[in-house]
Design a protein around this motif. Structure first.
Motif, PDB file in Angstrom:
ATOM      1  N   UNK A 102       0.888  -1.315   0.045  1.00 52.91           N
ATOM      2  CA  UNK A 102      -0.012  -0.344  -0.308  1.00 52.91           C
ATOM      3  C   UNK A 102       1.233   1.457   0.242  1.00 52.91           C
ATOM      4  N   UNK A 103       0.417   1.713  -0.499  1.00 49.32           N
ATOM      5  CA  UNK A 103       1.010   3.594  -0.784  1.00 49.32           C
ATOM      6  C   UNK A 103       1.169   4.189   0.791  1.00 49.32           C
ATOM      7  N   UNK A 104       1.959   4.613   1.290  1.00 47.54           N
ATOM      8  CA  UNK A 104       1.512   5.635   2.458  1.00 47.54           C
ATOM      9  C   UNK A 104       0.198   6.853   2.205  1.00 47.54           C
ATOM     10  N   UNK A 105      -0.051   6.770   3.486  1.00 48.63           N
ATOM     11  CA  UNK A 105      -1.722   8.200   3.309  1.00 48.63           C
ATOM     12  C   UNK A 105      -0.345   9.226   2.785  1.00 48.63           C
ATOM     13  N   UNK A 106       0.005  10.158   3.937  1.00 50.20           N
ATOM     14  CA  UNK A 106       0.944  11.454   4.276  1.00 50.20           C
ATOM     15  C   UNK A 106       1.749  11.332   2.420  1.00 50.20           C
ATOM     16  N   UNK A 107       1.771  12.625   2.734  1.00 59.09           N
ATOM     17  CA  UNK A 107       3.031  12.404   1.380  1.00 59.09           C
ATOM     18  C   UNK A 107       4.620  12.786   1.979  1.00 59.09           C
ATOM     19  N   UNK A 108       4.754  12.948   3.529  1.00 57.25           N
ATOM     20  CA  UNK A 108       6.064  13.067   4.262  1.00 57.25           C
ATOM     21  C   UNK A 108       6.199  10.957   3.647  1.00 57.25           C
ATOM     22  N   UNK A 109       5.461  10.056   4.297  1.00 57.30           N
ATOM     23  CA  UNK A 109       5.091   9.293   4.636  1.00 57.30           C
ATOM     24  C   UNK A 109       5.843   8.291   2.761  1.00 57.30           C
ATOM     25  N   UNK A 110       5.231   8.762   1.923  1.00 54.76           N
ATOM     26  CA  UNK A 110       5.722   8.956   0.296  1.00 54.76           C
ATOM     27  C   UNK A 110       6.930   8.938   0.121  1.00 54.76           C
ATOM     28  N   UNK A 111       7.484  10.042   0.927  1.00 56.13           N
ATOM     29  CA  UNK A 111       8.844  10.742   0.582  1.00 56.13           C
ATOM     30  C   UNK A 111       9.799  10.028   1.390  1.00 56.13           C
ATOM     31  N   UNK A 112       9.872   9.792   2.324  1.00 53.21           N
ATOM     32  CA  UNK A 112      10.216   8.862   2.561  1.00 53.21           C
ATOM     33  C   UNK A 112      10.251   7.257   2.345  1.00 53.21           C
ATOM     34  N   UNK A 113       9.523   6.762   2.257  1.00 53.73           N
ATOM     35  CA  UNK A 113       9.656   5.154   1.223  1.00 53.73           C
ATOM     36  C   UNK A 113       9.670   5.149   0.200  1.00 53.73           C
ATOM     37  N   UNK A 114      10.191   6.216  -0.194  1.00 54.93           N
ATOM     38  CA  UNK A 114      11.049   6.435  -1.582  1.00 54.93           C
ATOM     39  C   UNK A 114      12.148   6.700  -1.171  1.00 54.93           C
ATOM     40  N   UNK A 116      14.095   5.400   1.034  1.00 51.63           N
ATOM     41  CA  UNK A 116      14.372   4.104   1.344  1.00 51.63           C
ATOM     42  C   UNK A 116      14.434   2.981   0.413  1.00 51.63           C
ATOM     43  N   UNK A 117      13.758   3.217  -0.658  1.00 56.57           N
ATOM     44  CA  UNK A 117      13.467   2.019  -1.771  1.00 56.57           C
ATOM     45  C   UNK A 117      14.583   2.515  -2.737  1.00 56.57           C
ATOM     46  N   UNK A 118      14.951   3.892  -2.951  1.00 53.68           N
ATOM     47  CA  UNK A 118      16.184   4.447  -3.802  1.00 53.68           C
ATOM     48  C   UNK A 118      17.717   3.582  -3.483  1.00 53.68           C
ATOM     49  N   UNK A 119      17.698   3.636  -2.051  1.00 52.19           N
ATOM     50  CA  UNK A 119      19.168   3.855  -1.490  1.00 52.19           C
ATOM     51  C   UNK A 119      18.800   1.129  -1.876  1.00 52.19           C
ATOM     52  N   UNK A 120      17.791   1.145  -1.878  1.00 53.47           N
ATOM     53  CA  UNK A 120      18.006  -0.042  -2.253  1.00 53.47           C
ATOM     54  C   UNK A 120      18.086  -0.551  -3.787  1.00 53.47           C
ATOM     55  N   UNK A 153      12.288  -3.886  -9.769  1.00 54.06           N
ATOM     56  CA  UNK A 153      10.473  -3.748 -10.007  1.00 54.06           C
ATOM     57  C   UNK A 153       9.951  -2.154  -9.060  1.00 54.06           C
ATOM     58  N   UNK A 154      11.519  -1.451  -8.363  1.00 57.14           N
ATOM     59  CA  UNK A 154      11.074  -0.358  -7.516  1.00 57.14           C
ATOM     60  C   UNK A 154      11.039   1.465  -8.189  1.00 57.14           C
ATOM     61  N   UNK A 155      11.666   0.632  -9.795  1.00 53.84           N
ATOM     62  CA  UNK A 155      11.072   1.598 -10.134  1.00 53.84           C
ATOM     63  C   UNK A 155      10.103   2.610 -10.891  1.00 53.84           C
ATOM     64  N   UNK A 156       9.426   1.770 -10.931  1.00 55.07           N
ATOM     65  CA  UNK A 156       8.065   1.832 -10.868  1.00 55.07           C
ATOM     66  C   UNK A 156       6.935   1.412 -10.095  1.00 55.07           C
ATOM     67  N   UNK A 157       7.727   1.443  -8.715  1.00 53.82           N
ATOM     68  CA  UNK A 157       6.864   1.537  -7.513  1.00 53.82           C
ATOM     69  C   UNK A 157       7.262   2.787  -6.275  1.00 53.82           C
ATOM     70  N   UNK A 158       7.989   3.681  -7.626  1.00 51.70           N
ATOM     71  CA  UNK A 158       8.396   5.153  -6.947  1.00 51.70           C
ATOM     72  C   UNK A 158       6.794   6.481  -6.360  1.00 51.70           C
ATOM     73  N   UNK A 159       6.671   6.824  -5.681  1.00 49.32           N
ATOM     74  CA  UNK A 159       5.846   7.845  -5.482  1.00 49.32           C
ATOM     75  C   UNK A 159       5.184   8.778  -5.507  1.00 49.32           C
ATOM     76  N   UNK A 160       6.889   9.331  -5.477  1.00 54.40           N
ATOM     77  CA  UNK A 160       7.183  10.922  -6.201  1.00 54.40           C
ATOM     78  C   UNK A 160       7.402  11.254  -8.006  1.00 54.40           C
ATOM     79  N   UNK A 161       7.432  11.877  -8.266  1.00 53.16           N
ATOM     80  CA  UNK A 161       8.058  11.798  -9.587  1.00 53.16           C
ATOM     81  C   UNK A 161       9.340  12.638  -9.080  1.00 53.16           C
TER      82      UNK A 161
END
Ligand code: ADP
Ligand code: NI
Length: 201
Positions: A102-114, A116-120, A153-161
Motif C-alpha cells: 500500500x502507498x503511504x497516505x501522507x506525502x511525508x510517508x511517501x517521500x521517506x518510502x521513496x 528508502x527504496x532508492x537506497x535499495x 520492480x522498484x523504479x515503477x513503484x516510486x510515489x513521487x515524480x
C-alpha cells in the motif's frame, strides 16, 4: 546542537553494531535522498520528512525488539518534538506499505518510502543485496534472483515524480550489472563444458 544533529548522533549510536545493508550510513543516505525529493515537493513538511527519514529504521523488527516505536519515541520525547505522532505515522507507513503493497497516505510517508527504496537500487542497492545474501549464506545466483523478484520492480513503484526520475539512472545501472554478470557467468559455464574438471581430482 540542533534536533537534526542530535538525531544523527542518536542513530549512529543505535546502529553501531550493524554492518552492511542496515548501518547508520544507510540511514544517512535515506536522509539525503529524502531531502532531495522534498526539494521538489513544496507542500511537504520538511521537519517531518527529515526526522522520519533519520528514524525510519530505529524500530525495525529485524534489528530491534522494541514495541510501539519505542526507540523513535524515546528520541522525539527527549527533544520535545511536537510533531511526534505525524513522524511516527510516516515511519510506520514506510514499512507497513512495504508489507502490504500500500502507498503511504501522507506525502511525508511517501517521500521517506521513496528515499528508502532508492537506497535499495543502483550501485548501493547491488552492494546491499550481496551484503544481505552473504549474511544469510546465500549464493550469488540466489541474490541475483532478488533483483528480478524485487529490485527491478522498484523504479515503477516510486510515489513521487522526483524519486521516479532519480530511480532511472540507478535502474539502468542495475540492468548493466545484470548483463555483465550473465556474460561473465555464461562464459564460465561454457569453459567448464569445453574443459571439464578431472574426474579423479
Ligand atoms: P529496509 O528496511 O532498509 O527497507 P530491508 O530490510 O527490506 O531494507 O532490506 C535491506 C537490504 O537487503 C535491501 O537493500 C534489500 O534489497 C536487501 N535484501 C532484502 N531481502 C533480500 C534478499 N532476499 N536477497 C538479497 N537482498 C535482500
Ligand atoms: Ni531502511
Amino acid at each position: 546542537m540542533t534536533t537534526i544533529e542530535a538525531a544523527i548522533a542518536y542513530v549512529e549510536k543505535l546502529f553501531r553494531n550493524n554492518s552492511g545493508g542496515h548501518d547508520a550510513a544507510h540511514t544517512m543516505r535515506v536522509y539525503q535522498n529524502a531531502l532531495r525529493i522534498a526539494q521538489s515537493a513544496p507542500d511537504c513538511d520538511r521537519e517531518i520528512v527529515a526526522l522520519a527519514a533519520l528514524l525510519h529504521d530505529a524500530d525495525d523488527h529485524k534489528l530491534f525488539r522494541t514495541e510501539n516505536n519505542a526507540n523513535a519515541r524515546a528520541f522525539l520525547n527527549a527533544h520535545s518534538v511536537e510533531k511526534t505522532e505525524r513522524i511516527i505515522e510516516a515511519i510506520n507507513a514506510v514499512s507497513f506499505s512495504q508489507n502490504r503493497g500500500r502507498r503511504p497516505e501522507t506525502l511525508e510517508g511517501q517521500i521517506v518510502q521513496d528515499a528508502d527504496r532508492l537506497d535499495a537500487i543502483g550501485a548501493v542497492g547491488i552492494a546491499r543485496a550481496f551484503a544481505f545474501g552473504g549474511e544469510h549464506g546465500r549464493s550469488l545466483n540466489d541474490t541475483i534472483q532478488h533483483f528480478h523478484d524485487k529490485l527491478l520492480l522498484l523504479k515503477n513503484e516510486m510515489n513521487t515524480p522526483a524519486a521516479q526520475s532519480l530511480a532511472e539512472e540507478r535502474h539502468a545501472y542495475m540492468l548493466d550489472f545484470l548483463t555483465q554478470f550473465t556474460k561473465e557467468t555464461e562464459s564460465a559455464r561454457r569453459e567448464a563444458f569445453i574443459c571439464p574438471p578431472d574426474k579423479n581430482a
